[in-house]
Write a protein that holds these residues in place. Structure first.
Motif, PDB file in Angstrom:
ATOM      1  N   PRO A 126       0.806  -1.230   0.000  1.00  0.00           N
ATOM      2  CA  PRO A 126       0.000   0.000   0.000  1.00  0.00           C
ATOM      3  C   PRO A 126       0.837   1.277   0.000  1.00  0.00           C
ATOM      4  CG  PRO A 126      -0.786  -1.521   1.689  1.00  0.00           C
ATOM      5  CD  PRO A 126       0.480  -2.082   1.143  1.00  0.00           C
ATOM      6  N   ALA A 127       1.945   1.264   0.734  1.00  0.00           N
ATOM      7  CA  ALA A 127       2.799   2.456   0.763  1.00  0.00           C
ATOM      8  C   ALA A 127       3.376   2.740  -0.623  1.00  0.00           C
ATOM      9  CB  ALA A 127       3.925   2.275   1.775  1.00  0.00           C
ATOM     10  N   ALA A 128       3.796   1.695  -1.323  1.00  0.00           N
ATOM     11  CA  ALA A 128       4.347   1.873  -2.670  1.00  0.00           C
ATOM     12  C   ALA A 128       3.275   2.361  -3.640  1.00  0.00           C
ATOM     13  CB  ALA A 128       4.958   0.568  -3.159  1.00  0.00           C
ATOM     14  N   ILE A 129       2.079   1.821  -3.540  1.00  0.00           N
ATOM     15  CA  ILE A 129       0.980   2.258  -4.430  1.00  0.00           C
ATOM     16  C   ILE A 129       0.676   3.731  -4.192  1.00  0.00           C
ATOM     17  CG2 ILE A 129      -1.490   2.009  -4.902  1.00  0.00           C
ATOM     18  CD1 ILE A 129      -1.112  -1.026  -4.397  1.00  0.00           C
ATOM     19  N   ILE A 130       0.526   4.112  -2.938  1.00  0.00           N
ATOM     20  CA  ILE A 130       0.223   5.517  -2.628  1.00  0.00           C
ATOM     21  C   ILE A 130       1.350   6.422  -3.096  1.00  0.00           C
ATOM     22  CG2 ILE A 130      -0.073   7.158  -0.718  1.00  0.00           C
ATOM     23  CD1 ILE A 130      -1.575   4.854   0.746  1.00  0.00           C
ATOM     24  N   ALA A 131       2.595   6.041  -2.825  1.00  0.00           N
ATOM     25  CA  ALA A 131       3.738   6.866  -3.225  1.00  0.00           C
ATOM     26  C   ALA A 131       3.830   6.994  -4.740  1.00  0.00           C
ATOM     27  CB  ALA A 131       5.032   6.291  -2.662  1.00  0.00           C
ATOM     28  N   ALA A 132       3.637   5.895  -5.463  1.00  0.00           N
ATOM     29  CA  ALA A 132       3.729   5.939  -6.934  1.00  0.00           C
ATOM     30  C   ALA A 132       2.648   6.837  -7.522  1.00  0.00           C
ATOM     31  CB  ALA A 132       3.629   4.524  -7.509  1.00  0.00           C
ATOM     32  N   VAL A 133       1.436   6.732  -7.016  1.00  0.00           N
ATOM     33  CA  VAL A 133       0.340   7.565  -7.526  1.00  0.00           C
ATOM     34  C   VAL A 133       0.570   9.034  -7.188  1.00  0.00           C
ATOM     35  CG1 VAL A 133      -2.135   8.045  -7.302  1.00  0.00           C
ATOM     36  CG2 VAL A 133      -1.339   5.695  -7.569  1.00  0.00           C
ATOM     37  N   VAL A 134       1.010   9.316  -5.962  1.00  0.00           N
ATOM     38  CA  VAL A 134       1.268  10.714  -5.571  1.00  0.00           C
ATOM     39  C   VAL A 134       2.398  11.305  -6.412  1.00  0.00           C
ATOM     40  CG1 VAL A 134       2.161  12.160  -3.697  1.00  0.00           C
ATOM     41  CG2 VAL A 134       0.339  10.523  -3.246  1.00  0.00           C
ATOM     42  N   ILE A 135       3.471  10.541  -6.611  1.00  0.00           N
ATOM     43  CA  ILE A 135       4.590  11.030  -7.430  1.00  0.00           C
ATOM     44  C   ILE A 135       4.134  11.246  -8.872  1.00  0.00           C
ATOM     45  CG2 ILE A 135       6.847  10.423  -8.397  1.00  0.00           C
ATOM     46  CD1 ILE A 135       7.373   8.934  -5.712  1.00  0.00           C
ATOM     47  N   GLN A 136       3.353  10.304  -9.420  1.00  0.00           N
ATOM     48  CA  GLN A 136       2.852  10.435 -10.792  1.00  0.00           C
ATOM     49  C   GLN A 136       2.007  11.691 -10.937  1.00  0.00           C
ATOM     50  OE1 GLN A 136       3.139   8.917 -13.800  1.00  0.00           O
ATOM     51  NE2 GLN A 136       1.644  10.335 -14.606  1.00  0.00           N
ATOM     52  N   GLU A 137       1.105  11.910  -9.995  1.00  0.00           N
ATOM     53  CA  GLU A 137       0.232  13.077 -10.081  1.00  0.00           C
ATOM     54  C   GLU A 137       1.000  14.374  -9.846  1.00  0.00           C
ATOM     55  OE1 GLU A 137      -2.919  13.255 -11.200  1.00  0.00           O
ATOM     56  OE2 GLU A 137      -2.524  11.143 -11.658  1.00  0.00           O
ATOM     57  N   ALA A 138       1.935  14.364  -8.907  1.00  0.00           N
ATOM     58  CA  ALA A 138       2.694  15.578  -8.617  1.00  0.00           C
ATOM     59  C   ALA A 138       3.584  15.967  -9.789  1.00  0.00           C
ATOM     60  CB  ALA A 138       3.533  15.392  -7.348  1.00  0.00           C
ATOM     61  N   PHE A 139       4.350  15.000 -10.298  1.00  0.00           N
ATOM     62  CA  PHE A 139       5.273  15.325 -11.374  1.00  0.00           C
ATOM     63  C   PHE A 139       4.595  15.305 -12.739  1.00  0.00           C
ATOM     64  CE2 PHE A 139       8.206  14.451  -8.007  1.00  0.00           C
ATOM     65  CZ  PHE A 139       9.249  15.325  -8.254  1.00  0.00           C
ATOM     66  N   GLY A 140       3.805  14.292 -13.019  1.00  0.00           N
ATOM     67  CA  GLY A 140       3.157  14.178 -14.324  1.00  0.00           C
ATOM     68  C   GLY A 140       2.015  15.149 -14.514  1.00  0.00           C
ATOM     69  N   GLY A 141       1.193  15.324 -13.473  1.00  0.00           N
ATOM     70  CA  GLY A 141       0.020  16.173 -13.602  1.00  0.00           C
ATOM     71  C   GLY A 141       0.269  17.615 -13.235  1.00  0.00           C
ATOM     72  N   LEU A 142       0.842  17.848 -12.069  1.00  0.00           N
ATOM     73  CA  LEU A 142       1.013  19.207 -11.561  1.00  0.00           C
ATOM     74  C   LEU A 142       2.208  19.923 -12.196  1.00  0.00           C
ATOM     75  CD1 LEU A 142      -0.007  21.285  -9.482  1.00  0.00           C
ATOM     76  CD2 LEU A 142       1.555  20.262  -7.838  1.00  0.00           C
ATOM     77  N   LEU A 143       3.372  19.275 -12.207  1.00  0.00           N
ATOM     78  CA  LEU A 143       4.588  19.916 -12.722  1.00  0.00           C
ATOM     79  C   LEU A 143       4.815  19.665 -14.213  1.00  0.00           C
ATOM     80  CD1 LEU A 143       6.945  19.117  -9.733  1.00  0.00           C
ATOM     81  CD2 LEU A 143       5.812  21.279 -10.248  1.00  0.00           C
TER      82      LEU A 143
END
Length: 157
Positions: A126-143
């Protein structure tokens, strides 16, 4: 690993020079007063300044500290194996992420590292899933950093 201030300062200066030189090839953005090279150059100047400060302080103090000494963890076979695994997973990410995609590779890397470092599977996944999604959204979506899509799996994140 511990470096004395003179050696560390020289390494930081070399890194700053490297950043500055690599930013010379960045193309200007049409219609913008500041181009893509602005932030890397600012970081390079800051790094060079910090490196000069560290080096000057070491010379003024006339430090007689060893240039390089290994920390206690560096003598542990388990710690060295964890370090080797970390480097191998980073290399695997670099090699396979374009074909597999960011999210699946991030999951593989993070779960493997967490399990190797002693985390339980029920916590690692679960920690890896949450981290991967947050990183994807932060870098891919936001930045808007282009992360590799999941091309083998047949979908775009």
């Amino acid at each position: 690993m511990k470096f004395n201030d003179l050696l560390l300062g020289l390494l930081v200066i070399a890194g700053g020079v490297g950043i500055y030189v690599s930013a010379l090839d960045f193309t200007p953005i049409p219609g913008q007063a500041y181009g893509a090279e602005t932030m890397p150059r600012a970081i390079a100047f800051l790094a060079i300044g910090v490196g000069l400060f560290l080096s000057a302080r070491a010379v003024m103090r006339a430090e007689r500290v060893p240039r390089l000494s290994l920390a206690d963890w560096a003598h542990s076979p388990r710690s060295l194996a964890s370090l080797a695994l970390t480097v191998a997973l980073v290399v695997a990410y670099i090699v396979f992420s374009e074909n597999i995609g960011f999210v699946p590779m991030a999951l593989i890397v993070m779960v493997t590292l967490m399990l190797a470092l002693g985390a339980r599977l029920i916590v690692a996944v679960p920690a890896a899933i949450i981290a991967a999604v947050v990183i994807q959204e932060a870098f891919g979506g936001l930045l808007l950093v282009p992360l590799p899509p999941a091309s083998i799996l047949g979908f775009q994140w």
